[in-house]
Design a protein around this motif. Structure first.
Motif, PDB file in Angstrom:
ATOM      1  N   UNK A  55     116.001 -67.233 -15.295  1.00  0.00           N
ATOM      2  CA  UNK A  55     115.312 -67.728 -16.668  1.00  0.00           C
ATOM      3  C   UNK A  55     114.999 -69.249 -16.416  1.00  0.00           C
ATOM      4  N   UNK A  56     115.318 -69.823 -15.323  1.00  0.00           N
ATOM      5  CA  UNK A  56     115.101 -71.387 -15.149  1.00  0.00           C
ATOM      6  C   UNK A  56     113.652 -71.688 -14.711  1.00  0.00           C
ATOM      7  N   UNK A  57     113.109 -70.696 -14.138  1.00  0.00           N
ATOM      8  CA  UNK A  57     111.709 -71.137 -13.532  1.00  0.00           C
ATOM      9  C   UNK A  57     110.637 -70.294 -13.946  1.00  0.00           C
ATOM     10  N   UNK A  58     109.500 -70.956 -14.162  1.00  0.00           N
ATOM     11  CA  UNK A  58     108.406 -70.139 -14.825  1.00  0.00           C
ATOM     12  C   UNK A  58     107.112 -70.397 -14.004  1.00  0.00           C
ATOM     13  N   UNK A  59     106.132 -69.706 -13.844  1.00  0.00           N
ATOM     14  CA  UNK A  59     104.788 -69.787 -13.570  1.00  0.00           C
ATOM     15  C   UNK A  59     103.852 -69.259 -14.225  1.00  0.00           C
ATOM     16  N   UNK A  60     102.571 -69.962 -14.149  1.00  0.00           N
ATOM     17  CA  UNK A  60     101.649 -69.406 -15.128  1.00  0.00           C
ATOM     18  C   UNK A  60     100.276 -69.528 -14.452  1.00  0.00           C
ATOM     19  N   UNK A  61      99.242 -68.376 -14.706  1.00  0.00           N
ATOM     20  CA  UNK A  61      97.792 -68.732 -14.319  1.00  0.00           C
ATOM     21  C   UNK A  61      97.328 -69.715 -15.098  1.00  0.00           C
ATOM     22  N   UNK A  62      96.398 -70.488 -14.426  1.00  0.00           N
ATOM     23  CA  UNK A  62      95.746 -71.748 -15.145  1.00  0.00           C
ATOM     24  C   UNK A  62      95.086 -71.302 -16.414  1.00  0.00           C
ATOM     25  N   UNK A  63      94.475 -69.984 -16.555  1.00  0.00           N
ATOM     26  CA  UNK A  63      93.758 -69.761 -17.573  1.00  0.00           C
ATOM     27  C   UNK A  63      94.668 -69.492 -18.831  1.00  0.00           C
ATOM     28  N   UNK A  64      95.987 -69.406 -18.854  1.00  0.00           N
ATOM     29  CA  UNK A  64      96.899 -69.235 -19.824  1.00  0.00           C
ATOM     30  C   UNK A  64      97.784 -70.094 -20.159  1.00  0.00           C
ATOM     31  N   UNK A  88      88.758 -64.197 -26.652  1.00  0.00           N
ATOM     32  CA  UNK A  88      88.317 -62.692 -26.448  1.00  0.00           C
ATOM     33  C   UNK A  88      88.283 -62.530 -24.953  1.00  0.00           C
ATOM     34  N   UNK A  89      88.561 -63.636 -23.954  1.00  0.00           N
ATOM     35  CA  UNK A  89      88.654 -63.447 -22.726  1.00  0.00           C
ATOM     36  C   UNK A  89      90.131 -62.997 -22.227  1.00  0.00           C
ATOM     37  N   UNK A  90      90.732 -63.029 -23.192  1.00  0.00           N
ATOM     38  CA  UNK A  90      92.152 -62.493 -22.854  1.00  0.00           C
ATOM     39  C   UNK A  90      92.496 -61.023 -23.160  1.00  0.00           C
ATOM     40  N   UNK A  91      91.428 -60.366 -23.462  1.00  0.00           N
ATOM     41  CA  UNK A  91      91.456 -58.835 -23.600  1.00  0.00           C
ATOM     42  C   UNK A  91      91.577 -58.032 -22.475  1.00  0.00           C
ATOM     43  N   UNK A  92      92.457 -57.288 -22.497  1.00  0.00           N
ATOM     44  CA  UNK A  92      93.032 -56.549 -21.229  1.00  0.00           C
ATOM     45  C   UNK A  92      93.978 -55.693 -21.632  1.00  0.00           C
ATOM     46  N   UNK A  93      94.353 -54.922 -20.535  1.00  0.00           N
ATOM     47  CA  UNK A  93      95.702 -54.253 -20.526  1.00  0.00           C
ATOM     48  C   UNK A  93      96.622 -55.174 -19.922  1.00  0.00           C
ATOM     49  N   UNK A  94      97.909 -55.145 -20.359  1.00  0.00           N
ATOM     50  CA  UNK A  94      98.754 -55.971 -19.946  1.00  0.00           C
ATOM     51  C   UNK A  94      99.884 -55.304 -19.394  1.00  0.00           C
ATOM     52  N   UNK A  95     100.432 -55.530 -18.210  1.00  0.00           N
ATOM     53  CA  UNK A  95     101.329 -54.835 -17.448  1.00  0.00           C
ATOM     54  C   UNK A  95     102.562 -55.698 -17.040  1.00  0.00           C
ATOM     55  N   UNK A  96     103.737 -55.108 -17.640  1.00  0.00           N
ATOM     56  CA  UNK A  96     104.916 -55.928 -16.990  1.00  0.00           C
ATOM     57  C   UNK A  96     105.286 -55.381 -15.677  1.00  0.00           C
ATOM     58  N   UNK A  97     105.929 -56.299 -15.036  1.00  0.00           N
ATOM     59  CA  UNK A  97     106.253 -55.707 -13.496  1.00  0.00           C
ATOM     60  C   UNK A  97     107.615 -56.353 -13.116  1.00  0.00           C
ATOM     61  N   UNK A  98     108.563 -55.722 -12.243  1.00  0.00           N
ATOM     62  CA  UNK A  98     109.707 -56.215 -11.918  1.00  0.00           C
ATOM     63  C   UNK A  98     109.753 -56.459 -10.170  1.00  0.00           C
ATOM     64  N   UNK A  99     109.799 -57.784  -9.917  1.00  0.00           N
ATOM     65  CA  UNK A  99     110.227 -57.962  -8.356  1.00  0.00           C
ATOM     66  C   UNK A  99     111.183 -57.128  -7.515  1.00  0.00           C
ATOM     67  N   UNK A 100     111.231 -57.219  -6.372  1.00  0.00           N
ATOM     68  CA  UNK A 100     112.278 -57.011  -5.661  1.00  0.00           C
ATOM     69  C   UNK A 100     113.447 -57.768  -6.030  1.00  0.00           C
ATOM     70  N   UNK A 101     114.635 -57.227  -5.998  1.00  0.00           N
ATOM     71  CA  UNK A 101     115.721 -57.944  -6.224  1.00  0.00           C
ATOM     72  C   UNK A 101     115.954 -59.337  -5.198  1.00  0.00           C
ATOM     73  N   UNK A 102     116.776 -60.271  -5.753  1.00  0.00           N
ATOM     74  CA  UNK A 102     116.824 -61.372  -4.745  1.00  0.00           C
ATOM     75  C   UNK A 102     118.111 -62.122  -5.110  1.00  0.00           C
ATOM     76  N   UNK A 103     118.697 -62.827  -4.207  1.00  0.00           N
ATOM     77  CA  UNK A 103     119.892 -63.844  -4.446  1.00  0.00           C
ATOM     78  C   UNK A 103     119.510 -65.029  -5.166  1.00  0.00           C
ATOM     79  N   UNK A 104     117.839 -65.361  -4.894  1.00  0.00           N
ATOM     80  CA  UNK A 104     117.232 -66.853  -5.541  1.00  0.00           C
ATOM     81  C   UNK A 104     116.995 -66.705  -7.020  1.00  0.00           C
ATOM     82  N   UNK A 105     117.905 -67.371  -7.694  1.00  0.00           N
ATOM     83  CA  UNK A 105     117.744 -67.160  -9.190  1.00  0.00           C
ATOM     84  C   UNK A 105     116.684 -67.879  -9.578  1.00  0.00           C
ATOM     85  N   UNK A 106     116.101 -68.682  -8.882  1.00  0.00           N
ATOM     86  CA  UNK A 106     114.841 -69.468  -9.162  1.00  0.00           C
ATOM     87  C   UNK A 106     113.456 -69.027  -8.840  1.00  0.00           C
TER      88      UNK A 106
END
Length: 128
Positions: A55-64, A88-106
């Protein structure tokens, strides 16, 4: 397997807000980075936001950046996407995704191929 179920989509006017939720079940949730992607009609899927499993690291697309906030509650196996100042350009289908497990909490990723599990999507429509 990790099952992901999104909710919270809908119709909102420009400038409004929505909060998407993604509930996970099945295999380990807390050891995985989580992401949100979106796909607008006629366009390719694109990265929106990601959060490390710690939960300590986040990343965002420039558009948001500055408008959207990703967060997670590992105790509830849930990840959220708070969307403010919607356009209006945020209109879309939004998908949640889970990455492969990792020991790197960040660790986070904006690359779709690093995500093994995907939800069915929730539609967001922003009217002008």
């Amino acid at each position: 397997q990790v099952q992901l179920v999104e909710s919270g989509g809908g119709l909102v006017q420009a400038g409004g807000s929505l909060r998407l939720s993604c509930a996970a079940s099945g295999r380990t949730f807390s050891g995985r980075a989580m992401g949100w992607f979106r796909q607008a009609p006629g366009k390719a899927r694109e990265f929106v936001a990601a959060i490390s499993w710690g939960g300590g690291s986040t990343d965002y697309a420039d558009s948001v950046k500055g408008r959207f906030t990703i967060s997670r509650d590992n105790a509830k196996n849930t990840v959220y996407l708070q969307m403010n100042s919607l356009k209006p350009e945020d209109t879309a289908v939004y998908y949640c995704a889970g990455a492969r497990a990792t020991s790197d909490r960040d660790h986070t990723s904006s690359r779709a191929y690093e995500y093994d599990y995907w939800g069915q999507g929730t539609r967001v429509t922003v009217s002008s």
